[in-house]
Write a protein that holds these residues in place. Structure first.
Motif, PDB file in Angstrom:
ATOM      1  N   UNK A  67      32.672  14.336   5.131  1.00  0.00           N
ATOM      2  CA  UNK A  67      31.402  13.914   4.531  1.00  0.00           C
ATOM      3  C   UNK A  67      31.071  12.469   4.879  1.00  0.00           C
ATOM      4  N   UNK A  68      32.094  11.649   5.044  1.00  0.00           N
ATOM      5  CA  UNK A  68      31.877  10.244   5.435  1.00  0.00           C
ATOM      6  C   UNK A  68      31.673  10.098   6.937  1.00  0.00           C
ATOM      7  N   UNK A  69      31.719  11.200   7.652  1.00  0.00           N
ATOM      8  CA  UNK A  69      31.631  11.249   9.120  1.00  0.00           C
ATOM      9  C   UNK A  69      32.731  10.422   9.795  1.00  0.00           C
ATOM     10  N   UNK A  70      33.852  10.275   9.099  1.00  0.00           N
ATOM     11  CA  UNK A  70      35.032   9.668   9.721  1.00  0.00           C
ATOM     12  C   UNK A  70      35.718  10.710  10.601  1.00  0.00           C
ATOM     13  N   UNK A 109      25.674   8.756   0.825  1.00  0.00           N
ATOM     14  CA  UNK A 109      27.013   9.032   0.320  1.00  0.00           C
ATOM     15  C   UNK A 109      27.814   7.740   0.177  1.00  0.00           C
ATOM     16  N   UNK A 110      28.443   7.570  -0.982  1.00  0.00           N
ATOM     17  CA  UNK A 110      29.358   6.451  -1.167  1.00  0.00           C
ATOM     18  C   UNK A 110      30.757   6.990  -1.411  1.00  0.00           C
ATOM     19  N   UNK A 111      31.758   6.218  -1.006  1.00  0.00           N
ATOM     20  CA  UNK A 111      33.119   6.703  -1.213  1.00  0.00           C
ATOM     21  C   UNK A 111      34.023   5.598  -1.731  1.00  0.00           C
ATOM     22  N   UNK A 176      35.633  -1.937  -5.811  1.00  0.00           N
ATOM     23  CA  UNK A 176      35.308  -0.903  -4.818  1.00  0.00           C
ATOM     24  C   UNK A 176      34.284   0.087  -5.371  1.00  0.00           C
ATOM     25  N   UNK A 177      34.379   0.375  -6.650  1.00  0.00           N
ATOM     26  CA  UNK A 177      33.402   1.272  -7.281  1.00  0.00           C
ATOM     27  C   UNK A 177      32.022   0.596  -7.311  1.00  0.00           C
ATOM     28  N   UNK A 189      31.891   9.976  -3.643  1.00  0.00           N
ATOM     29  CA  UNK A 189      33.142  10.666  -3.351  1.00  0.00           C
ATOM     30  C   UNK A 189      34.295   9.804  -3.846  1.00  0.00           C
ATOM     31  N   UNK A 190      35.196  10.390  -4.603  1.00  0.00           N
ATOM     32  CA  UNK A 190      36.320   9.633  -5.159  1.00  0.00           C
ATOM     33  C   UNK A 190      37.609  10.330  -4.751  1.00  0.00           C
TER      34      UNK A 190
END
Ligand SMILES: Nc1ncnc2c1ncn2[C@@H]1O[C@H](COP(=O)(O)OP(=O)(O)O)[C@@H](O)[C@H]1O
Ligand SMILES: [Mg+2]
Length: 271
Positions: A67-70, A109-111, A176-177, A189-190
């Motif tokens: 989802x993070x496209x990593x 999207x945040x992670x 970070x949050x 995303x956690x």
């Protein structure tokens, strides 16, 4: 559905407007010969909080990294808020997406990672303003104002001028949050965000996440071994094993009366 039959489609319950924010459509991911995700199908509706549980090595982090496209899927299509993440339509055909398309979709999207991953050379304030200013083009004053509000929300106002190395693990994770929220993501995303923390620091981080879950409409996809937290915040729990979702349902069902022997065994081992 028989207990042995992997569930084909673990679509979660419908949000008020029923919109799907995340959809995995027959997504396969391999590392060499190792099939980590096997034609995976699931979706998360807008505003829902979905927790992924399953054994170590079963591919939970891989789902979030896709989802993070990593990472890129080998097969299948991932859709975020109606847009294909790693594909785009050209001349009526679905082709692998270019960088620009992927970057635009990914902005939603945040992670937050297990290991915080803050920028060590930047103070807390700049950790939070960096991406809004450079990725979203937000003005510096506005970004700083927002960062102050977010730091208040996560209880770190007095640490705004410190470097990450001057903070405890729990404080770093709360930065970070705040940093993830500064991008106004539709999806957060956690990934086991309390697993690297000393036990006495876990509760403070979970309190912040509970607050976000209860006071915002951000869609959350959570990997955690904190089952009480998962019970508190989840609309749905997906039990994941050997590349597939083997069962899903509300937390009361999955934690108290799972259908699947593998789920029972897994919960028995960690609870
Ligand atoms: N970059 C990689 N290269 C090779 N194998 C990987 C890579 N990333 C993950 N894996 C393998 O994929 C499997 C799933 O990993 P992961 O998604 O991290 O599982 P989980 O988060 O559920 O513990 C594991 O067997 C892991 O060793
Ligand atoms: Mg993992």
């Amino acid at each position: 559905m028989s207990a042995d039959t992997p569930r084909e489609n673990a679509t979660t319950s419908t949000a008020a407007d029923g919109r799907e924010l995340i959809r995995f459509d027959k997504v396969t991911k391999r590392f060499g010969d190792h099939v980590v995700l096997d034609q995976l199908e699931f979706s998360v509706s807008a505003g829902k909080h979905v927790t992924l549980i399953g054994p170590s090595g079963s591919g939970k982090t891989t789902i979030l990294r896709l989802l993070m496209t990593l990472l890129r899927p080998d097969e299948g299509v991932i859709t975020v808020d109606g847009d294909h993440l790693t594909h785009e339509e050209k001349g009526g055909r679905l082709v692998p997406a270019g960088e620009k398309h992927t970057r635009e979709v990914r902005k939603k999207i945040g992670m937050v990672f297990q290991q915080f991953n803050l920028f060590p050379n930047m103070k807390v304030l700049r950790n939070i303003t960096e991406a809004p200013v450079h990725v979203l083009g937000m003005g510096k004053d506005e970004a700083e104002q927002q960062a102050r509000e977010l730091l208040e929300k996560v209880g770190l106002t007095e640490h705004i001028d410190k470097y990450p190395s001057q903070l405890s693990g729990g404080q770093q994770q709360r930065v970070a949050i705040a940093r993830a929220l500064a991008m106004s993501p539709k999806v957060l995303l956690l990934d086991e965000v309390t697993s690297a923390l000393d036990p006495e620091l876990v509760a403070g981080v979970l309190d912040v996440l509970r607050d976000i879950a209860h006071t915002t409409d951000i869609t959350m996809l959570v990997v955690t071994h904190e089952m009480n937290f998962a019970r508190d915040i989840s609309d749905d729990v997906l039990m994941f094993n050997e590349g597939k979702v083997i069962e899903s349902g509300p937390p009361e069902k999955i934690f108290n009366d799972p259908d699947h022997e593998r789920t029972r065994e897994f919960l028995g081992a960690i609870l």
